[in-house]
Design a protein around this motif. Structure first.
Motif, PDB file in Angstrom:
ATOM      1  N   ALA A 110       0.831  -1.207   0.000  1.00  0.00           N
ATOM      2  CA  ALA A 110       0.000   0.000   0.000  1.00  0.00           C
ATOM      3  C   ALA A 110       0.869   1.262   0.000  1.00  0.00           C
ATOM      4  CB  ALA A 110      -0.938  -0.003   1.198  1.00  0.00           C
ATOM      5  N   LEU A 111       1.941   1.243   0.781  1.00  0.00           N
ATOM      6  CA  LEU A 111       2.841   2.406   0.808  1.00  0.00           C
ATOM      7  C   LEU A 111       3.555   2.584  -0.528  1.00  0.00           C
ATOM      8  CD1 LEU A 111       4.498   2.364   4.347  1.00  0.00           C
ATOM      9  CD2 LEU A 111       2.861   3.998   3.415  1.00  0.00           C
ATOM     10  N   CYS A 112       3.945   1.487  -1.152  1.00  0.00           N
ATOM     11  CA  CYS A 112       4.607   1.583  -2.460  1.00  0.00           C
ATOM     12  C   CYS A 112       3.679   2.210  -3.495  1.00  0.00           C
ATOM     13  CB  CYS A 112       5.061   0.201  -2.936  1.00  0.00           C
ATOM     14  SG  CYS A 112       6.453  -0.472  -2.019  1.00  0.00           S
ATOM     15  N   ILE A 113       2.422   1.798  -3.487  1.00  0.00           N
ATOM     16  CA  ILE A 113       1.459   2.379  -4.422  1.00  0.00           C
ATOM     17  C   ILE A 113       1.241   3.853  -4.101  1.00  0.00           C
ATOM     18  CG2 ILE A 113      -0.967   2.315  -5.153  1.00  0.00           C
ATOM     19  CD1 ILE A 113      -0.799  -0.750  -4.804  1.00  0.00           C
ATOM     20  N   LEU A 114       1.137   4.176  -2.819  1.00  0.00           N
ATOM     21  CA  LEU A 114       0.972   5.572  -2.414  1.00  0.00           C
ATOM     22  C   LEU A 114       2.168   6.419  -2.844  1.00  0.00           C
ATOM     23  CD1 LEU A 114      -0.762   7.629  -0.848  1.00  0.00           C
ATOM     24  CD2 LEU A 114       0.565   7.013   1.186  1.00  0.00           C
ATOM     25  N   LEU A 125       9.452   3.713 -10.888  1.00  0.00           N
ATOM     26  CA  LEU A 125      10.667   3.332 -11.617  1.00  0.00           C
ATOM     27  C   LEU A 125      11.647   2.621 -10.687  1.00  0.00           C
ATOM     28  CD1 LEU A 125      11.173   6.583 -13.717  1.00  0.00           C
ATOM     29  CD2 LEU A 125      10.068   4.458 -14.432  1.00  0.00           C
ATOM     30  N   TYR A 126      11.820   3.177  -9.496  1.00  0.00           N
ATOM     31  CA  TYR A 126      12.690   2.558  -8.491  1.00  0.00           C
ATOM     32  C   TYR A 126      12.153   1.184  -8.099  1.00  0.00           C
ATOM     33  CZ  TYR A 126      14.597   1.547  -3.885  1.00  0.00           C
ATOM     34  OH  TYR A 126      15.176   0.923  -2.807  1.00  0.00           O
ATOM     35  N   CYS A 174       4.123   5.838  -5.335  1.00  0.00           N
ATOM     36  CA  CYS A 174       4.044   5.983  -6.791  1.00  0.00           C
ATOM     37  C   CYS A 174       3.111   7.132  -7.169  1.00  0.00           C
ATOM     38  CB  CYS A 174       3.556   4.702  -7.443  1.00  0.00           C
ATOM     39  SG  CYS A 174       4.772   3.377  -7.461  1.00  0.00           S
ATOM     40  N   LEU A 175       1.995   7.222  -6.472  1.00  0.00           N
ATOM     41  CA  LEU A 175       1.040   8.288  -6.764  1.00  0.00           C
ATOM     42  C   LEU A 175       1.572   9.655  -6.347  1.00  0.00           C
ATOM     43  CD1 LEU A 175      -2.249   6.496  -5.647  1.00  0.00           C
ATOM     44  CD2 LEU A 175      -1.468   6.934  -7.978  1.00  0.00           C
ATOM     45  N   ILE A 176       2.169   9.726  -5.172  1.00  0.00           N
ATOM     46  CA  ILE A 176       2.688  11.002  -4.664  1.00  0.00           C
ATOM     47  C   ILE A 176       3.812  11.531  -5.538  1.00  0.00           C
ATOM     48  CG2 ILE A 176       3.969  12.060  -2.748  1.00  0.00           C
ATOM     49  CD1 ILE A 176       2.326  10.297  -0.852  1.00  0.00           C
ATOM     50  N   THR A 177       4.683  10.654  -6.003  1.00  0.00           N
ATOM     51  CA  THR A 177       5.844  11.086  -6.795  1.00  0.00           C
ATOM     52  C   THR A 177       5.575  11.078  -8.297  1.00  0.00           C
ATOM     53  OG1 THR A 177       6.758   8.845  -6.910  1.00  0.00           O
ATOM     54  CG2 THR A 177       7.447  10.235  -5.042  1.00  0.00           C
ATOM     55  N   CYS A 178       4.306  10.933  -8.671  1.00  0.00           N
ATOM     56  CA  CYS A 178       3.913  10.914 -10.091  1.00  0.00           C
ATOM     57  C   CYS A 178       4.653   9.832 -10.887  1.00  0.00           C
ATOM     58  CB  CYS A 178       4.117  12.281 -10.730  1.00  0.00           C
ATOM     59  SG  CYS A 178       3.143  13.577  -9.969  1.00  0.00           S
TER      60      CYS A 178
END
Length: 114
Positions: free
Chosen positions: A8-12, A23-24, A14-18
């Motif tokens: 969930a944090l990884c998806i969040l 990519l990371y 991704c959204l926050i950093t556009c």
């Protein structure tokens, strides 16, 4: 070493950093999938470069190969496996981040077993 990540944090992130964190995450998933399968496949950075150069077409191959590598890793550990390559390929077509999440879920389960 396979690192457990909160999906969930990884998806969040991704959204926050556009998508920059995505990519990371892609690089990490590739490297950790290779490690889990005990193979020296294409590195994460090189897979990312191929995906960018081919405008995402390499990503289809990447998703399929990750599924195949995870199946081999599960079989080597005595865990029943399914045809994950086809699943991740189809999910890559629909929404790439869903395939990221499922690959990370499988890696998290393998990290628990280690």
């Amino acid at each position: 070493m396979i690192k457990q990540r909160n999906i969930a944090l990884c998806i969040l992130f991704c959204l926050i950093t556009c998508g920059i964190y995505g990519l990371y995450w892609f690089v990490c998933l590739t490297d950790e999938t290779n490690e889990a399968a005990g193979e020296s496949g294409t590195s994460g950075a090189l897979a990312l470069l191929f995906t960018i150069i081919t405008c995402g077409i390499y990503g289809f191959y990447w998703a399929y190969r990750c599924g195949e590598k995870l199946d081999r890793a599960k079989t080597a550990r005595g865990i029943p496996s399914s045809n994950g390559g086809v699943l991740y390929l189809i999910l890559w077509l629909l929404a790439g981040i869903v395939s990221y999440a499922l690959i990370q879920h499988e890696l998290n389960k393998l990290a628990e077993k280690a």
